[in-house]
Design a protein around this motif. Sequence first.
Motif, mmCIF file in Angstrom:
data_model
loop_
_atom_site.group_PDB
_atom_site.id
_atom_site.type_symbol
_atom_site.label_atom_id
_atom_site.label_comp_id
_atom_site.label_asym_id
_atom_site.label_seq_id
_atom_site.Cartn_x
_atom_site.Cartn_y
_atom_site.Cartn_z
ATOM 1 N N GLU A 47 0.835 -1.212 0.000
ATOM 2 C CA GLU A 47 0.000 0.000 0.000
ATOM 3 C C GLU A 47 0.861 1.250 0.000
ATOM 4 N N GLY A 48 1.947 1.225 0.767
ATOM 5 C CA GLY A 48 2.856 2.367 0.813
ATOM 6 C C GLY A 48 3.508 2.617 -0.540
ATOM 7 N N ARG A 96 2.297 1.686 -3.468
ATOM 8 C CA ARG A 96 1.247 2.150 -4.371
ATOM 9 C C ARG A 96 0.956 3.629 -4.127
ATOM 10 N N LEU A 97 0.858 4.014 -2.879
ATOM 11 C CA LEU A 97 0.610 5.406 -2.511
ATOM 12 C C LEU A 97 1.782 6.286 -2.936
ATOM 13 N N SER A 98 2.987 5.761 -2.801
ATOM 14 C CA SER A 98 4.178 6.506 -3.213
ATOM 15 C C SER A 98 4.163 6.721 -4.724
ATOM 16 N N SER A 101 1.561 6.730 -6.653
ATOM 17 C CA SER A 101 0.452 7.655 -6.911
ATOM 18 C C SER A 101 0.883 9.095 -6.636
ATOM 19 N N ASN A 102 1.608 9.283 -5.520
ATOM 20 C CA ASN A 102 2.087 10.638 -5.183
ATOM 21 C C ASN A 102 3.097 11.140 -6.218
#
Length: 154
Positions: free
Chosen positions: A15-16, A18-20, A22-23
């Motif tokens: 998740e981290g 993926r979020l990274s 995305s950011n």
Amino acid sequence: MSAERDKRANILRSEGERLSRSNVAAAEADAAVQEAEAAKKATVLAAEADAAARLLQAEAEADAIVKAAEAEATSTRMAAEATKDALESIASALSGNVEEAAKLEALRQYNEAQASLALSSNAKTIIAPRADEWLTKIGVGLSLGTADGGESKR
């Protein structure tokens, strides 16, 4: 329990990441938008600067035309005033005869025109009437004296 913890850690790490990603994608998109906006502003500013330069150039040309026209008008007024003064002076010398003064002024202008034509670079031959014939045509009587004081017979 340890397997469950590892599973949760993998999920959180995934998740981290993926979020990274995305950011990072959002930051790249924002940077592209900002770059496009900067390019747009630069284009608009360049167009405005070009329009302002053209406007200044047109105003300068218009001012030059106005000044040239004013100078020509002043020159024409001065020439007219000089002609008027010359006519008044000639009329005064001819005991107030304005018509004769105008005829003499016409003769003077005719002679100036002939001189100008004769001095032009492409002048070959100038055919002009005799002065007494021309003066007779405009109504100026010319009496030519002889050496003994009598009238000449032409």
